[in-house]
Design a protein around this motif. Structure first.
Motif, PDB file in Angstrom:
ATOM      1  N   ILE A  53       0.873  -1.166   0.000  1.00 52.79           N
ATOM      2  CA  ILE A  53       0.000   0.000   0.000  1.00 52.79           C
ATOM      3  C   ILE A  53       0.915   1.222   0.000  1.00 52.79           C
ATOM      4  O   ILE A  53       1.775   1.358   0.875  1.00 52.79           O
ATOM      5  CB  ILE A  53      -0.907   0.022   1.250  1.00 52.79           C
ATOM      6  N   ALA A  54       0.727   2.077  -0.986  1.00 47.29           N
ATOM      7  CA  ALA A  54       1.537   3.301  -1.038  1.00 47.29           C
ATOM      8  C   ALA A  54       1.248   4.124   0.217  1.00 47.29           C
ATOM      9  O   ALA A  54       0.094   4.264   0.622  1.00 47.29           O
ATOM     10  CB  ALA A  54       1.192   4.094  -2.295  1.00 47.29           C
ATOM     11  N   HIS A  55       2.288   4.618   0.848  1.00 45.67           N
ATOM     12  CA  HIS A  55       2.102   5.380   2.080  1.00 45.67           C
ATOM     13  C   HIS A  55       3.223   6.405   2.266  1.00 45.67           C
ATOM     14  O   HIS A  55       4.287   6.274   1.688  1.00 45.67           O
ATOM     15  CB  HIS A  55       2.054   4.444   3.284  1.00 45.67           C
ATOM     16  N   THR A  56       2.924   7.385   3.071  1.00 46.10           N
ATOM     17  CA  THR A  56       3.936   8.378   3.421  1.00 46.10           C
ATOM     18  C   THR A  56       4.944   7.716   4.350  1.00 46.10           C
ATOM     19  O   THR A  56       4.602   6.796   5.075  1.00 46.10           O
ATOM     20  CB  THR A  56       3.300   9.559   4.194  1.00 46.10           C
ATOM     21  N   THR A  57       6.147   8.209   4.327  1.00 51.60           N
ATOM     22  CA  THR A  57       7.163   7.660   5.223  1.00 51.60           C
ATOM     23  C   THR A  57       7.537   8.715   6.254  1.00 51.60           C
ATOM     24  O   THR A  57       7.397   9.912   6.028  1.00 51.60           O
ATOM     25  CB  THR A  57       8.429   7.233   4.448  1.00 51.60           C
ATOM     26  N   GLN A  58       8.027   8.232   7.363  1.00 55.05           N
ATOM     27  CA  GLN A  58       8.414   9.159   8.425  1.00 55.05           C
ATOM     28  C   GLN A  58       9.676   9.907   8.020  1.00 55.05           C
ATOM     29  O   GLN A  58      10.499   9.391   7.266  1.00 55.05           O
ATOM     30  CB  GLN A  58       8.610   8.413   9.734  1.00 55.05           C
ATOM     31  N   THR A  59       9.798  11.125   8.517  1.00 52.80           N
ATOM     32  CA  THR A  59      10.958  11.945   8.169  1.00 52.80           C
ATOM     33  C   THR A  59      11.916  12.110   9.341  1.00 52.80           C
ATOM     34  O   THR A  59      12.882  12.856   9.246  1.00 52.80           O
ATOM     35  CB  THR A  59      10.499  13.345   7.691  1.00 52.80           C
ATOM     36  N   ASP A  60      11.624  11.408  10.437  1.00 53.63           N
ATOM     37  CA  ASP A  60      12.507  11.463  11.607  1.00 53.63           C
ATOM     38  C   ASP A  60      12.806  10.042  12.047  1.00 53.63           C
ATOM     39  O   ASP A  60      12.394   9.089  11.407  1.00 53.63           O
ATOM     40  CB  ASP A  60      11.863  12.280  12.740  1.00 53.63           C
ATOM     41  N   SER A  61      13.500   9.900  13.136  1.00 55.40           N
ATOM     42  CA  SER A  61      13.871   8.557  13.594  1.00 55.40           C
ATOM     43  C   SER A  61      13.090   8.120  14.823  1.00 55.40           C
ATOM     44  O   SER A  61      13.459   7.154  15.473  1.00 55.40           O
ATOM     45  CB  SER A  61      15.374   8.518  13.896  1.00 55.40           C
ATOM     46  N   PHE A  62      11.983   8.803  15.141  1.00 52.44           N
ATOM     47  CA  PHE A  62      11.274   8.451  16.367  1.00 52.44           C
ATOM     48  C   PHE A  62       9.755   8.443  16.232  1.00 52.44           C
ATOM     49  O   PHE A  62       9.057   8.352  17.226  1.00 52.44           O
ATOM     50  CB  PHE A  62      11.684   9.400  17.508  1.00 52.44           C
ATOM     51  N   SER A  63       9.219   8.507  15.035  1.00 50.14           N
ATOM     52  CA  SER A  63       7.767   8.522  14.862  1.00 50.14           C
ATOM     53  C   SER A  63       7.221   7.232  14.255  1.00 50.14           C
ATOM     54  O   SER A  63       6.082   7.205  13.789  1.00 50.14           O
ATOM     55  CB  SER A  63       7.358   9.702  13.976  1.00 50.14           C
ATOM     56  N   CYS A  64       8.000   6.170  14.259  1.00 48.03           N
ATOM     57  CA  CYS A  64       7.548   4.938  13.612  1.00 48.03           C
ATOM     58  C   CYS A  64       6.279   4.389  14.263  1.00 48.03           C
ATOM     59  O   CYS A  64       5.390   3.891  13.571  1.00 48.03           O
ATOM     60  CB  CYS A  64       8.644   3.887  13.590  1.00 48.03           C
ATOM     61  N   ILE A 123      -2.167   5.487   1.707  1.00 45.29           N
ATOM     62  CA  ILE A 123      -2.356   6.004   3.060  1.00 45.29           C
ATOM     63  C   ILE A 123      -1.475   7.237   3.200  1.00 45.29           C
ATOM     64  O   ILE A 123      -0.261   7.162   3.020  1.00 45.29           O
ATOM     65  CB  ILE A 123      -1.980   4.956   4.132  1.00 45.29           C
ATOM     66  N   HIS A 124      -2.112   8.358   3.493  1.00 50.00           N
ATOM     67  CA  HIS A 124      -1.347   9.597   3.696  1.00 50.00           C
ATOM     68  C   HIS A 124      -1.358   9.947   5.181  1.00 50.00           C
ATOM     69  O   HIS A 124      -2.400  10.045   5.797  1.00 50.00           O
ATOM     70  CB  HIS A 124      -1.938  10.759   2.893  1.00 50.00           C
ATOM     71  N   ILE A 125      -0.182  10.134   5.723  1.00 44.76           N
ATOM     72  CA  ILE A 125      -0.017  10.540   7.120  1.00 44.76           C
ATOM     73  C   ILE A 125       0.862  11.782   7.112  1.00 44.76           C
ATOM     74  O   ILE A 125       1.975  11.758   6.575  1.00 44.76           O
ATOM     75  CB  ILE A 125       0.646   9.420   7.956  1.00 44.76           C
ATOM     76  N   GLY A 126       0.356  12.860   7.675  1.00 41.15           N
ATOM     77  CA  GLY A 126       1.150  14.085   7.750  1.00 41.15           C
ATOM     78  C   GLY A 126       2.406  13.853   8.557  1.00 41.15           C
ATOM     79  O   GLY A 126       2.346  13.300   9.661  1.00 41.15           O
ATOM     80  N   SER A 127       3.550  14.229   8.035  1.00 39.10           N
ATOM     81  CA  SER A 127       4.801  13.894   8.720  1.00 39.10           C
ATOM     82  C   SER A 127       5.550  15.106   9.271  1.00 39.10           C
ATOM     83  O   SER A 127       6.678  14.963   9.744  1.00 39.10           O
ATOM     84  CB  SER A 127       5.718  13.119   7.770  1.00 39.10           C
ATOM     85  N   SER A 128       4.926  16.274   9.246  1.00 38.19           N
ATOM     86  CA  SER A 128       5.609  17.439   9.840  1.00 38.19           C
ATOM     87  C   SER A 128       5.550  17.321  11.365  1.00 38.19           C
ATOM     88  O   SER A 128       4.720  16.600  11.913  1.00 38.19           O
ATOM     89  CB  SER A 128       4.938  18.736   9.394  1.00 38.19           C
ATOM     90  N   LYS A 129       6.419  18.021  12.056  1.00 37.05           N
ATOM     91  CA  LYS A 129       6.442  17.954  13.519  1.00 37.05           C
ATOM     92  C   LYS A 129       5.093  18.319  14.140  1.00 37.05           C
ATOM     93  O   LYS A 129       4.616  17.608  15.025  1.00 37.05           O
ATOM     94  CB  LYS A 129       7.563  18.820  14.085  1.00 37.05           C
ATOM     95  N   PRO A 130       4.438  19.399  13.691  1.00 38.36           N
ATOM     96  CA  PRO A 130       3.129  19.724  14.272  1.00 38.36           C
ATOM     97  C   PRO A 130       2.069  18.643  13.997  1.00 38.36           C
ATOM     98  O   PRO A 130       1.249  18.353  14.867  1.00 38.36           O
ATOM     99  CB  PRO A 130       2.743  21.048  13.603  1.00 38.36           C
ATOM    100  N   GLU A 131       2.105  18.051  12.805  1.00 38.18           N
ATOM    101  CA  GLU A 131       1.134  17.001  12.483  1.00 38.18           C
ATOM    102  C   GLU A 131       1.353  15.756  13.335  1.00 38.18           C
ATOM    103  O   GLU A 131       0.397  15.161  13.843  1.00 38.18           O
ATOM    104  CB  GLU A 131       1.208  16.649  10.993  1.00 38.18           C
ATOM    105  N   ILE A 132       2.601  15.362  13.513  1.00 41.32           N
ATOM    106  CA  ILE A 132       2.919  14.204  14.346  1.00 41.32           C
ATOM    107  C   ILE A 132       2.514  14.476  15.796  1.00 41.32           C
ATOM    108  O   ILE A 132       1.939  13.622  16.472  1.00 41.32           O
ATOM    109  CB  ILE A 132       4.422  13.845  14.259  1.00 41.32           C
ATOM    110  N   LYS A 133       2.788  15.688  16.266  1.00 39.05           N
ATOM    111  CA  LYS A 133       2.424  16.067  17.633  1.00 39.05           C
ATOM    112  C   LYS A 133       0.909  15.948  17.830  1.00 39.05           C
ATOM    113  O   LYS A 133       0.439  15.415  18.839  1.00 39.05           O
ATOM    114  CB  LYS A 133       2.893  17.497  17.921  1.00 39.05           C
ATOM    115  N   GLU A 134       0.134  16.427  16.861  1.00 38.62           N
ATOM    116  CA  GLU A 134      -1.328  16.358  16.944  1.00 38.62           C
ATOM    117  C   GLU A 134      -1.825  14.912  16.871  1.00 38.62           C
ATOM    118  O   GLU A 134      -2.751  14.526  17.595  1.00 38.62           O
ATOM    119  CB  GLU A 134      -1.962  17.194  15.827  1.00 38.62           C
ATOM    120  N   LEU A 135      -1.208  14.087  16.025  1.00 36.58           N
ATOM    121  CA  LEU A 135      -1.593  12.670  15.954  1.00 36.58           C
ATOM    122  C   LEU A 135      -1.334  11.971  17.289  1.00 36.58           C
ATOM    123  O   LEU A 135      -2.164  11.188  17.754  1.00 36.58           O
ATOM    124  CB  LEU A 135      -0.833  11.956  14.832  1.00 36.58           C
TER     125      LEU A 135
END
Length: 100
Positions: free
Chosen positions: A21-32, A54-66
């Protein structure tokens, strides 16, 4: 024997097919964990369909909100209502079923 006598098929007898399934990838080393939980949630919500993407917002604010939303959902699901549930077994005396 199980299949012959009872007509039941075991999970190990099923010929599974892999898929991607095509999906966004994490851009840091701690959001897996956030990504795994969001991907699993999307797959479960769409079942039995398989999502194409599957699209998952990977910016710091988006990860924080998730993280905040997931924590709130987990806490909301685990609230114990002292006025409604038995403190010994967590059952709801009115329903006849246990909640534990």
């Amino acid at each position: 024997m199980r299949q012959i006598c009872h007509g039941k098929q075991d999970w190990l007898d099923i010929k599974w097919k892999g898929g991607v399934i095509a999906h966004t990838t994490q851009t840091d080393s701690f959001s897996c964990g956030v990504f795994v939980m969001q991907m699993a949630n999307t797959a479960v919500q769409n079942f039995p369909k398989i999502p194409n993407q599957i699209h998952i917002g990977s910016s710091k604010p988006e990860i924080k909100e998730l993280r905040r939303k997931m924590a709130a959902e987990i806490l909301d699901a685990s609230v114990f209502d002292e006025s409604k549930n038995c403190s010994l077994c967590s059952s709801d005396p009115g329903s006849g079923q246990t909640t534990s």
